[in-house]
Write a protein that holds these residues in place. Structure first.
Motif, PDB file in Angstrom:
ATOM      1  N   LEU A   1      -3.219   7.975   2.576  1.00 25.47           N
ATOM      2  CA  LEU A   1      -2.291   6.858   2.490  1.00 25.47           C
ATOM      3  C   LEU A   1      -2.613   5.897   3.627  1.00 25.47           C
ATOM      4  O   LEU A   1      -3.042   6.314   4.695  1.00 25.47           O
ATOM      5  CB  LEU A   1      -0.850   7.345   2.638  1.00 25.47           C
ATOM      6  CG  LEU A   1      -0.356   8.313   1.579  1.00 25.47           C
ATOM      7  CD1 LEU A   1       1.059   8.780   1.925  1.00 25.47           C
ATOM      8  CD2 LEU A   1      -0.382   7.676   0.211  1.00 25.47           C
TER       9      LEU A   1
ATOM     10  N   THR B   1      -0.725   2.655   5.625  1.00 27.45           N
ATOM     11  CA  THR B   1       0.490   1.863   5.729  1.00 27.45           C
ATOM     12  C   THR B   1       0.489   1.121   7.056  1.00 27.45           C
ATOM     13  O   THR B   1      -0.245   1.472   7.980  1.00 27.45           O
ATOM     14  CB  THR B   1       1.743   2.752   5.598  1.00 27.45           C
ATOM     15  OG1 THR B   1       2.904   1.922   5.600  1.00 27.45           O
ATOM     16  CG2 THR B   1       1.834   3.753   6.731  1.00 27.45           C
TER      17      THR B   1
ATOM     18  N   ARG C   1      -9.721   3.097  -3.988  1.00 23.31           N
ATOM     19  CA  ARG C   1      -9.828   2.131  -2.887  1.00 23.31           C
ATOM     20  C   ARG C   1      -9.717   0.700  -3.395  1.00 23.31           C
ATOM     21  O   ARG C   1      -9.094  -0.149  -2.737  1.00 23.31           O
ATOM     22  CB  ARG C   1     -11.140   2.337  -2.134  1.00 23.31           C
ATOM     23  CG  ARG C   1     -11.116   3.594  -1.283  1.00 23.31           C
ATOM     24  CD  ARG C   1     -12.418   3.820  -0.556  1.00 23.31           C
ATOM     25  NE  ARG C   1     -12.321   4.975   0.343  1.00 23.31           N
ATOM     26  CZ  ARG C   1     -13.350   5.638   0.791  1.00 23.31           C
ATOM     27  NH1 ARG C   1     -14.588   5.282   0.467  1.00 23.31           N
ATOM     28  NH2 ARG C   1     -13.176   6.675   1.586  1.00 23.31           N
TER      29      ARG C   1
ATOM     30  N   ARG D   1      -6.063   0.107  -4.140  1.00 20.99           N
ATOM     31  CA  ARG D   1      -5.332  -0.043  -2.880  1.00 20.99           C
ATOM     32  C   ARG D   1      -5.588  -1.412  -2.273  1.00 20.99           C
ATOM     33  O   ARG D   1      -4.671  -2.094  -1.811  1.00 20.99           O
ATOM     34  CB  ARG D   1      -5.740   1.065  -1.908  1.00 20.99           C
ATOM     35  CG  ARG D   1      -5.011   0.994  -0.576  1.00 20.99           C
ATOM     36  CD  ARG D   1      -5.394   2.126   0.337  1.00 20.99           C
ATOM     37  NE  ARG D   1      -6.814   2.051   0.672  1.00 20.99           N
ATOM     38  CZ  ARG D   1      -7.519   3.040   1.209  1.00 20.99           C
ATOM     39  NH1 ARG D   1      -6.957   4.197   1.440  1.00 20.99           N
ATOM     40  NH2 ARG D   1      -8.780   2.882   1.495  1.00 20.99           N
ATOM     41  N   GLN D   2      -6.848  -1.861  -2.281  1.00 23.68           N
ATOM     42  CA  GLN D   2      -7.174  -3.158  -1.710  1.00 23.68           C
ATOM     43  C   GLN D   2      -6.505  -4.288  -2.496  1.00 23.68           C
ATOM     44  O   GLN D   2      -6.017  -5.254  -1.908  1.00 23.68           O
ATOM     45  CB  GLN D   2      -8.690  -3.374  -1.659  1.00 23.68           C
ATOM     46  CG  GLN D   2      -9.082  -4.626  -0.885  1.00 23.68           C
ATOM     47  CD  GLN D   2      -8.613  -4.592   0.567  1.00 23.68           C
ATOM     48  OE1 GLN D   2      -8.854  -3.620   1.268  1.00 23.68           O
ATOM     49  NE2 GLN D   2      -7.930  -5.641   1.017  1.00 23.68           N
TER      50      GLN D   2
END
Length: 155
Positions: A23, A25, A138, A141-142
């Motif tokens: 994760l 954050t 990834r 997420r990006q």
């Protein structure tokens, strides 16, 4: 676990071995003025256990047993973990957590441990075997980060 001492001396700092479980954050800015002892937080990609109460900026995600135990007059190191130990968290009730904390603090119990070896070859094998899934994760997420950044810029 990567090492000890990011937030405080002896505080474990960990990164999941499997990239699919990492994760990421933001940290709080400004940081909290108080974080409870044995809180578990994530800041950036790192997980940290706060071994003592104090300020902190990681996003809190849980609670755990003590990672420090000081016995007056003892020559043992006060931190209970070592670099490259593997951490596992298991769900327990609040009452069970309180009982485990008290037993460890009193020296009547230890951390649940088992022998393991950290292997860069294992990490490389995971990354190779799951390369497509990791790349997809990834990228997703990006994209989420980019969308959030754009939303903040629009305000």
């Amino acid at each position: 676990m990567v090492g000890l001492g990011d937030v405080y001396l002896g505080a474990p700092v960990a990164v999941p071995i499997d990239p699919r479980h990492r994760l990421v954050t933001t940290k709080y800015d400004p940081a909290r003025t108080w974080t409870p002892q044995n809180a578990v937080g994530i800041g950036g990609v790192y997980l940290c256990v706060y071994g003592m109460e104090g300020p902190g900026g990681y996003q809190l995600v849980g609670r755990t047993v003590p990672v420090w135990r000081h016995v007056p007059g003892s020559t043992e190191r006060p931190w209970l973990l070592r670099p490259f130990d593997r951490l596992r968290f298991v769900p327990v009730s609040a009452a069970e957590l309180a009982d485990r904390r008290a037993a460890i603090k009193a020296g009547q119990a230890a951390l649940d441990t088992s022998a393991a070896t950290f292997s860069l070859a294992e990490v490389a094998a995971i990354e190779s075997e799951h390369a497509v899934e990791i790349a997809r994760f990834r990228a997703h997420r990006q994209a989420a980060f980019d969308a959030e950044r754009a939303a903040w810029g629009a305000r």
